[in-house]
Design a protein around this motif. Structure first.
Motif, PDB file in Angstrom:
ATOM      1  N   PRO A 119      11.687  -0.713 -18.523  1.00  0.00           N
ATOM      2  CA  PRO A 119      10.952  -1.801 -18.868  1.00  0.00           C
ATOM      3  C   PRO A 119      10.606  -2.603 -17.716  1.00  0.00           C
ATOM      4  O   PRO A 119      10.114  -3.664 -17.979  1.00  0.00           O
ATOM      5  CB  PRO A 119      11.974  -2.545 -19.749  1.00  0.00           C
ATOM      6  N   TYR A 120      11.026  -2.353 -16.545  1.00  0.00           N
ATOM      7  CA  TYR A 120      10.854  -3.394 -15.329  1.00  0.00           C
ATOM      8  C   TYR A 120       9.450  -3.644 -15.141  1.00  0.00           C
ATOM      9  O   TYR A 120       9.056  -4.763 -14.960  1.00  0.00           O
ATOM     10  CB  TYR A 120      11.472  -2.506 -14.142  1.00  0.00           C
ATOM     11  N   TRP A 121       8.439  -2.732 -15.158  1.00  0.00           N
ATOM     12  CA  TRP A 121       7.000  -3.390 -14.807  1.00  0.00           C
ATOM     13  C   TRP A 121       6.409  -3.856 -16.077  1.00  0.00           C
ATOM     14  O   TRP A 121       5.683  -4.979 -16.089  1.00  0.00           O
ATOM     15  CB  TRP A 121       6.192  -2.014 -14.350  1.00  0.00           C
ATOM     16  N   ARG A 122       6.663  -3.297 -17.357  1.00  0.00           N
ATOM     17  CA  ARG A 122       6.031  -4.040 -18.403  1.00  0.00           C
ATOM     18  C   ARG A 122       6.816  -5.350 -18.658  1.00  0.00           C
ATOM     19  O   ARG A 122       6.170  -6.110 -18.992  1.00  0.00           O
ATOM     20  CB  ARG A 122       6.528  -3.211 -19.658  1.00  0.00           C
ATOM     21  N   VAL A 134       7.060 -16.395 -24.505  1.00  0.00           N
ATOM     22  CA  VAL A 134       7.373 -15.650 -23.359  1.00  0.00           C
ATOM     23  C   VAL A 134       8.796 -14.875 -23.795  1.00  0.00           C
ATOM     24  O   VAL A 134       8.891 -13.673 -23.579  1.00  0.00           O
ATOM     25  CB  VAL A 134       7.730 -16.296 -21.901  1.00  0.00           C
ATOM     26  N   THR A 135       9.864 -15.363 -24.243  1.00  0.00           N
ATOM     27  CA  THR A 135      11.099 -14.999 -24.286  1.00  0.00           C
ATOM     28  C   THR A 135      11.004 -14.039 -25.691  1.00  0.00           C
ATOM     29  O   THR A 135      11.499 -12.817 -25.773  1.00  0.00           O
ATOM     30  CB  THR A 135      12.358 -15.832 -24.736  1.00  0.00           C
ATOM     31  N   GLU A 136      10.269 -14.475 -26.544  1.00  0.00           N
ATOM     32  CA  GLU A 136       9.842 -13.707 -27.836  1.00  0.00           C
ATOM     33  C   GLU A 136       9.295 -12.290 -27.566  1.00  0.00           C
ATOM     34  O   GLU A 136       9.481 -11.272 -27.878  1.00  0.00           O
ATOM     35  CB  GLU A 136       8.768 -14.532 -28.540  1.00  0.00           C
ATOM     36  N   ALA A 137       8.344 -12.357 -26.683  1.00  0.00           N
ATOM     37  CA  ALA A 137       7.539 -11.195 -26.104  1.00  0.00           C
ATOM     38  C   ALA A 137       8.517 -10.078 -25.379  1.00  0.00           C
ATOM     39  O   ALA A 137       8.505  -8.905 -25.726  1.00  0.00           O
ATOM     40  CB  ALA A 137       6.234 -11.499 -25.188  1.00  0.00           C
ATOM     41  N   ILE A 138       9.383 -10.581 -24.608  1.00  0.00           N
ATOM     42  CA  ILE A 138      10.307  -9.868 -23.924  1.00  0.00           C
ATOM     43  C   ILE A 138      11.282  -9.078 -24.722  1.00  0.00           C
ATOM     44  O   ILE A 138      11.449  -8.109 -24.657  1.00  0.00           O
ATOM     45  CB  ILE A 138      10.707 -10.477 -22.719  1.00  0.00           C
ATOM     46  N   ARG A 139      11.629 -10.030 -25.806  1.00  0.00           N
ATOM     47  CA  ARG A 139      12.810  -9.449 -26.609  1.00  0.00           C
ATOM     48  C   ARG A 139      12.230  -8.387 -27.519  1.00  0.00           C
ATOM     49  O   ARG A 139      12.661  -7.429 -27.670  1.00  0.00           O
ATOM     50  CB  ARG A 139      13.341 -10.791 -27.607  1.00  0.00           C
ATOM     51  N   GLY A 188      20.022  -0.021 -25.807  1.00  0.00           N
ATOM     52  CA  GLY A 188      20.446  -1.238 -26.053  1.00  0.00           C
ATOM     53  C   GLY A 188      21.065  -1.994 -24.829  1.00  0.00           C
ATOM     54  O   GLY A 188      21.703  -3.353 -25.054  1.00  0.00           O
ATOM     55  N   ASN A 189      21.518  -1.366 -23.872  1.00  0.00           N
ATOM     56  CA  ASN A 189      22.147  -1.977 -22.786  1.00  0.00           C
ATOM     57  C   ASN A 189      21.287  -2.990 -21.845  1.00  0.00           C
ATOM     58  O   ASN A 189      21.827  -3.773 -20.968  1.00  0.00           O
ATOM     59  CB  ASN A 189      22.818  -0.930 -21.682  1.00  0.00           C
ATOM     60  N   TYR A 190      19.875  -2.832 -22.145  1.00  0.00           N
ATOM     61  CA  TYR A 190      19.152  -3.745 -21.464  1.00  0.00           C
ATOM     62  C   TYR A 190      19.376  -5.120 -22.162  1.00  0.00           C
ATOM     63  O   TYR A 190      19.532  -5.128 -23.372  1.00  0.00           O
ATOM     64  CB  TYR A 190      17.707  -3.548 -21.678  1.00  0.00           C
TER      65      TYR A 190
END
Length: 540
Positions: free
Chosen positions: A255-258, A500-505, A513-515
């Motif tokens: 997920p790093y670039w997204r 922002v938090t909502e989008a990333i979650r 699930g370890n991310y």
């Protein structure tokens, strides 16, 4: 009414970041070209090796069957080092305008050098002390490190005792080997490298794969060949299609670039709300894919879309993966904007970020400005490398523009001014977590994953282990130090909204699930288990 607005907002975020088709993926996302290790496309790749044009510097002879590494001679291979990891951009941003990176230096000999001796000069340690006093301590978030017990004064392993040690731990051997090199104990270092050669594998467990690349860095450092590798590398550079395939693998499984694109876009969208004329300056434009969903979303806003201008900064070495210059990005984004009836202009700034001056940005009166730094600012050399201090010069330039917002996404790692041994220990901890995060998505013998790691990660690692001075272009800083640096350059934090938090979650639901996502100190931390790997913050 509030419920309706919330639903519309959530749907907008989902459109912006969750349905990006693969053809829109930014090949430069993984900065493979410069940092990519050039690969031999032959089918008999049981041995993985880095070779220079005239002589072999090191070979991963213990590695199982895989694509071979061959050294490259292209300028992109030299400067793109860092920008091919999952965290770096496609363009090299290696500041070719600097004397240390001058194309005129073709002799293959180090200018600043990648030697063991270089790491010991007193100036570097004085700079380190000054950095700590000015920029403060390390990370603001707790990092789960298993290597804090390794100290520079740790007991040496006796060369004669190594062969008698049962059940050697690969991490311990790596770190003791680096310690021996740091202490100029070359007999012990050579003995440990022989042991490591039997323990590492590019298709093994995460630590074995990481060990393979760190061993190559240690060999290059010991032979003082790291700089020469970048000056005399020769190989067939992978085709653009091959680079795209390697990058798309990491784009899909990590997920790093997204995370970078999504967090920045939500912030920028909010900061530019209802502005009639907006100007986005992207210091790592790559293929421009980040801006496609933003253009589409702005086209839908009530009252009609704003006039959008995007300045793309990207040096010429990204052209290979892109299949041409920045005009391709401009044409593509113009076509998309036109199809959505959005007034649009593209400003081509085909240069390294180190070379950018005010006139290159073509600022116009009445524009609301947003600046984007996705995994690229750490490539700018700071005061510890050059008196030109491009890192702070560029930040001061951005501040003078009075942007509505500046977004910064960087790796949460301390490799900028750290001495060799402590940097090596940090890398083992950091990249073990990163390799583990890649490992869960593909089988160990998956050739696409092996190639992606080789072409997108290995050169970053070799660069940080083998090189010093201007030749070491991978210079990450922890968020705490970025905050101190930005504060000294008169930036203030821009609060991140719950959107922002909502989008990333929502994004992380698509991955293992370890991310984990942590919010601290006004920033977002993307973690693998307990290890923070990436931070996203905003400033103004």
């Amino acid at each position: 009414m509030q419920t309706s607005q919330k639903h519309r907002s959530t749907a907008s975020i989902h459109r912006l970041y969750h349905h990006q088709p693969m053809q829109d993926i930014d090949p430069s996302i993984f900065q493979i070209l410069e940092n990519s290790v050039c690969s031999d496309t032959g089918s008999q790749g049981n041995n993985v090796s880095f070779q220079t044009y005239k002589e072999e510097y090191f070979t991963l002879e213990s590695s199982p069957a895989t694509t071979g590494f061959v050294a490259c001679d292209s300028p992109s291979a030299v400067s793109g080092l860092s920008n091919r990891s999952p965290f770096s951009s496609q363009g090299s941003q290696s500041c070719l305008s600097d004397q240390h990176h001058s194309p005129d230096n073709t002799s293959g000999s180090p200018i600043s050098g990648c030697s063991v001796a270089d790491d010991g000069n007193g100036l570097r340690y004085k700079l380190r002390e000054l950095e700590i006093s000015l920029l403060g301590p390390e990370s603001d978030i707790i990092v789960d490190s298993h290597y804090c017990c390794y100290k520079s004064d740790m007991p040496r392993w006796n060369r004669n005792e190594i062969a008698e040690m049962p059940n050697l731990n690969l991490k311990d051997v790596l770190i003791h080997c680096a310690h021996a090199i740091a202490e100029d104990d070359l007999p012990t270092a050579n003995s440990l490298m022989e042991v490591l050669g039997q323990m590492v594998s590019v298709s093994g467990e995460p630590i074995q794969r990481l060990g393979a690349y760190m061993l190559e860095g240690l060999r290059a450092r010991l032979e003082r060949s790291g700089s020469s590798i970048y000056k005399t590398l020769k190989c067939e550079v992978p085709t653009g299609a091959e680079l795209m395939s390697y990058m798309s693998v990491l784009f899909q499984i990590c997920p790093y670039w997204r995370f970078a694109y999504m967090s920045a876009n939500v912030v920028i969208r909010e900061a530019l709300e209802n502005e009639p004329r907006i100007h986005i300056i992207d210091f790592q434009i790559a293929q421009g894919s980040q801006w496609v969903p933003l253009i589409q979303d702005l086209a839908r806003q009530p009252g009609g879309p704003p006039h959008i201008r995007i300045t793309g900064v990207d040096d010429s070495q990204s052209a290979h993966a892109r299949g041409g210059g920045l005009h391709i990005v401009g044409q593509r984004l113009s076509q998309i904007a036109n199809s959505w009836n959005v007034p649009f202009e593209f400003n081509n700034a085909a240069m390294s970020g180190c070379e950018v001056e005010l006139e290159n940005l073509r600022i116009q009166p009445g524009e609301a400005i947003a600046v984007n730094f996705p995994y690229v600012l750490h490539h700018m050399p700071d005061e510890s490398v050059s008196t030109q201090n491009h890192r702070d010069r560029l930040l001061r330039l951005v501040k003078s523009l009075s942007p509505k917002v500046m977004t910064l996404v960087e790796q949460e790692s301390n490799t900028n001014t750290s001495p060799f041994f402590s940097r090596f220990v940090e890398m083992v901890d950091y990249y073990t977590a990163m390799f583990e995060s890649i490992d869960v998505a593909r089988p160990r013998d998956d050739k696409q994953r092996i190639s992606a790691e080789m072409h997108c990660v290995a050169r970053d690692i070799v660069n940080m282990v083998a090189c010093e001075g201007a030749e070491r272009v991978e210079r990450h800083e922890l968020l705490g130090k970025w905050k101190s640096r930005l504060t000294m350059d008169e930036f203030t934090p821009y609060p991140l909204s719950p959107k922002v938090t909502e989008a990333i979650r929502s994004l992380l639901k698509e991955f293992n699930g370890n991310y984990r996502l942590q919010e601290a100190n006004g920033a977002l931390y993307l973690c693998w288990k307990q290890r923070a790997l990436v931070t996203s913050s905003a400033w103004r």
